[in-house]
Enzyme design. Structure first.
Site, PDB file in Angstrom:
ATOM      1  N   GLU A 117      -1.426   4.618  13.856  1.00 24.14           N
ATOM      2  CA  GLU A 117      -1.147   5.877  13.183  1.00 24.14           C
ATOM      3  C   GLU A 117      -1.424   7.065  14.101  1.00 24.14           C
ATOM      4  O   GLU A 117      -0.687   8.060  14.075  1.00 24.14           O
ATOM      5  CB  GLU A 117      -1.960   5.998  11.905  1.00 24.14           C
ATOM      6  CG  GLU A 117      -1.570   7.205  11.060  1.00 24.14           C
ATOM      7  CD  GLU A 117      -2.142   7.186   9.661  1.00 24.14           C
ATOM      8  OE1 GLU A 117      -1.668   7.993   8.834  1.00 24.14           O
ATOM      9  OE2 GLU A 117      -3.039   6.375   9.382  1.00 24.14           O
ATOM     10  N   PHE A 127       1.572  -3.725   3.898  1.00 24.92           N
ATOM     11  CA  PHE A 127       1.957  -5.055   4.339  1.00 24.92           C
ATOM     12  C   PHE A 127       3.457  -5.251   4.096  1.00 24.92           C
ATOM     13  O   PHE A 127       4.026  -4.706   3.142  1.00 24.92           O
ATOM     14  CB  PHE A 127       1.180  -6.131   3.577  1.00 24.92           C
ATOM     15  CG  PHE A 127      -0.258  -6.277   3.999  1.00 24.92           C
ATOM     16  CD1 PHE A 127      -0.759  -5.615   5.101  1.00 24.92           C
ATOM     17  CD2 PHE A 127      -1.111  -7.099   3.290  1.00 24.92           C
ATOM     18  CE1 PHE A 127      -2.089  -5.758   5.496  1.00 24.92           C
ATOM     19  CE2 PHE A 127      -2.445  -7.264   3.668  1.00 24.92           C
ATOM     20  CZ  PHE A 127      -2.925  -6.588   4.770  1.00 24.92           C
ATOM     21  N   CYS A 131       0.806  -1.223   0.000  1.00 30.60           N
ATOM     22  CA  CYS A 131       0.000   0.000   0.000  1.00 30.60           C
ATOM     23  C   CYS A 131       0.835   1.267   0.000  1.00 30.60           C
ATOM     24  O   CYS A 131       0.288   2.368  -0.098  1.00 30.60           O
ATOM     25  CB  CYS A 131      -0.937  -0.013   1.201  1.00 30.60           C
ATOM     26  SG  CYS A 131      -1.917  -1.524   1.306  1.00 30.60           S
ATOM     27  N   HIS A 141      -2.993   7.498   6.505  1.00 33.33           N
ATOM     28  CA  HIS A 141      -3.193   6.211   5.831  1.00 33.33           C
ATOM     29  C   HIS A 141      -4.596   5.714   6.154  1.00 33.33           C
ATOM     30  O   HIS A 141      -5.299   5.242   5.267  1.00 33.33           O
ATOM     31  CB  HIS A 141      -2.132   5.216   6.283  1.00 33.33           C
ATOM     32  CG  HIS A 141      -2.155   3.928   5.516  1.00 33.33           C
ATOM     33  ND1 HIS A 141      -2.056   3.885   4.145  1.00 33.33           N
ATOM     34  CD2 HIS A 141      -2.269   2.637   5.932  1.00 33.33           C
ATOM     35  CE1 HIS A 141      -2.099   2.621   3.735  1.00 33.33           C
ATOM     36  NE2 HIS A 141      -2.242   1.852   4.798  1.00 33.33           N
ATOM     37  N   HIS A 154      -9.879   1.719   0.008  1.00 27.44           N
ATOM     38  CA  HIS A 154      -8.421   1.576   0.002  1.00 27.44           C
ATOM     39  C   HIS A 154      -7.973   1.148  -1.394  1.00 27.44           C
ATOM     40  O   HIS A 154      -8.178   0.002  -1.797  1.00 27.44           O
ATOM     41  CB  HIS A 154      -8.001   0.541   1.039  1.00 27.44           C
ATOM     42  CG  HIS A 154      -6.533   0.521   1.317  1.00 27.44           C
ATOM     43  ND1 HIS A 154      -5.610   1.214   0.545  1.00 27.44           N
ATOM     44  CD2 HIS A 154      -5.807  -0.110   2.287  1.00 27.44           C
ATOM     45  CE1 HIS A 154      -4.395   1.000   1.022  1.00 27.44           C
ATOM     46  NE2 HIS A 154      -4.489   0.214   2.076  1.00 27.44           N
ATOM     47  N   LYS A 190      -9.806   7.680   2.512  1.00 24.38           N
ATOM     48  CA  LYS A 190     -10.243   6.306   2.254  1.00 24.38           C
ATOM     49  C   LYS A 190     -11.676   6.084   2.726  1.00 24.38           C
ATOM     50  O   LYS A 190     -12.310   5.099   2.332  1.00 24.38           O
ATOM     51  CB  LYS A 190      -9.302   5.301   2.930  1.00 24.38           C
ATOM     52  CG  LYS A 190      -7.924   5.210   2.296  1.00 24.38           C
ATOM     53  CD  LYS A 190      -7.071   4.141   2.973  1.00 24.38           C
ATOM     54  CE  LYS A 190      -5.702   3.996   2.328  1.00 24.38           C
ATOM     55  NZ  LYS A 190      -4.815   5.148   2.592  1.00 24.38           N
TER      56      LYS A 190
END
Length: 415
Positions: free
Chosen positions: A316, A401, A166, A305, A342, A337
């Site tokens: 975060e 990831f 991502c 994010h 996403h 998002k």
């Protein structure tokens, strides 16, 4: 001497609109791009919602023959690139051979041609080896997108595919920024795309408990909300044209914003879960601010994010507090998002565009559908409605990831 790098063009193909104006108007208005999946039959699936690109017509950007030989992720990349050059008022084919030799493309995608791979695997199992398309491999490989784009526009500088889950397109922008800053290139087309709303893609993310199983589009992608239970898959493409300030000025380009800094780190913690102490995320943000020579207090907006997964949003929040201290409670933070879902490898690029437009319009967009406060997420997330606010510098966070962390610092352009 290091060179200044500016953003002069942007193209977007997103679940809330195609083209910069349509996209940004939807984001400012808090338009939700999440709806029931139409790209495949979701009967029996736990996750049935996604943020699909609506009414996408690849033939508007390429011939039917070209479209048949491209996976959807590549079609998005081609379309976003064309829109970007149109927005920038630049046709690379009109540039000299020397200029195009110093014009590169860095492109990010987390997965690539998943739909093509899935369909050909099914064809192989049902019909044998003759059913597999001879175009499958070039349609699947991630570098097929920047390869085709470079051929269309004759961009002969560095061409690189970045795969950091991502964080892919954020890294693509950051690495392209450094090439120009250090004098290796003059112009870069940077960004990414993704198209993984397929039966296998949704099943895979669902079975690892990453996706929300909500059936209500307004309670599905709800970053920082206490009731969040997973992210919503999005798709699309976003590309930016970045140039040295000298090149932009020489052609009289409109300048949206300036890229000031970039940070990239690894958690070295877990393949899918973020470091709960947020050490990698903190280091990435600090690195971007250090390169930009920006004190944390000068940041006026953070595009988080903000995936709507319990571990990410809590981490975060802690990371922002770790970097910004008391200022963390004063700086507006939002996750777009909540509207786009996403977009995986394309998320960083579309969110960098959000930052550039937030600076241009001095407007911080909202986190829609954030209704239930979470004690662990207690910053100013702009629930439901965005606001006019002074923004000199914005930062965009991307965490992927594999423990990949990337951050961009984008600032208002001043002569």
């Amino acid at each position: 001497m290091k060179r200044r790098v500016v953003i002069t063009g942007m193209g977007a193909v997103t679940p809330v609109g195609t083209g910069i104006d349509a996209f940004w108007n939807a984001i400012k208005a808090g338009q939700n791009g999440i709806a029931p999946i139409t790209l495949f039959d979701t009967t029996g699936y736990k996750a049935t919602l996604a943020a699909e690109v609506k009414d996408f017509a690849p033939e508007a950007y390429m011939s039917k023959k070209e479209a048949r030989r491209m996976d959807r992720f590549c079609q998005f990349a081609m379309a976003a690139s064309q829109l970007c050059f149109e927005d920038a008022g630049l046709d690379p084919l009109t540039l000299s051979e020397e200029d195009r030799a110093r014009f590169g493309i860095y492109y990010g995608s987390g997965i690539g041609g998943f739909d093509t791979m899935e369909k050909n695997a099914c064809d192989l199992m049902s019909g044998g080896v003759r059913k597999v398309s001879p175009f499958m491999i070039p349609m699947v490989i991630i570098n097929g997108a920047p390869g085709l784009i470079s051929m269309r526009y004759q961009l002969k500088g560095p061409a690189l595919s970045v795969v950091t889950a991502c964080a892919s397109s954020t890294d693509a922008i950051g690495l392209g920024f450094r090439l120009i800053k250090d004098g290796y290139t003059d112009r870069m087309l940077v960004g990414g795309s993704e198209a993984v709303i397929t039966s296998l893609g949704v099943t895979g993310f669902t079975n690892m408990t990453a996706l929300s199983t909500s059936a209500d589009p307004d309670r599905a992608s709800i970053p920082f909300d206490a009731e969040r239970n997973g992210f919503i898959m999005g798709e699309g493409g976003a590309m930016l044209l970045i140039e040295s300030l000298e090149c932009a000025q020489a052609r009289g380009a409109r300048i949206y914003a300036e890229v000031l800094g970039y940070g990239s780190t690894a958690d070295a913690h877990h393949i899918t879960a973020p470091d709960p102490e947020a050490r990698g995320a903190i280091a990435a943000m600090r690195s971007a601010l250090t390169e930009a020579s920006i004190a944390p207090e000068r940041v006026g907006y953070i595009n988080a994010h903000g995936t709507s997964t319990p571990p990410n949003d809590k981490m975060e929040t802690a990371a922002i507090k770790g970097v910004f201290c008391d200022h963390a409670y004063r700086v507006p933070v939002s996750s777009t998002k909540s509207m786009t879902g996403h977009m995986l490898g394309a998320a960083g690029a579309i969110e960098a565009i959000v930052c550039a437009l937030a600076i241009r319009d001095q407007f911080a967009p909202p986190t829609i559908n954030l209704k239930t406060p979470d004690p662990d997420c207690d910053l100013d997330y702009l629930p439901q409605i965005g606001k006019q606010t002074p923004i000199e510098v914005a930062i965009s966070n991307s965490f992927g990831f594999g423990g990949q962390n990337a951050c961009l610092a984008i600032g208002r352009y001043e002569e």
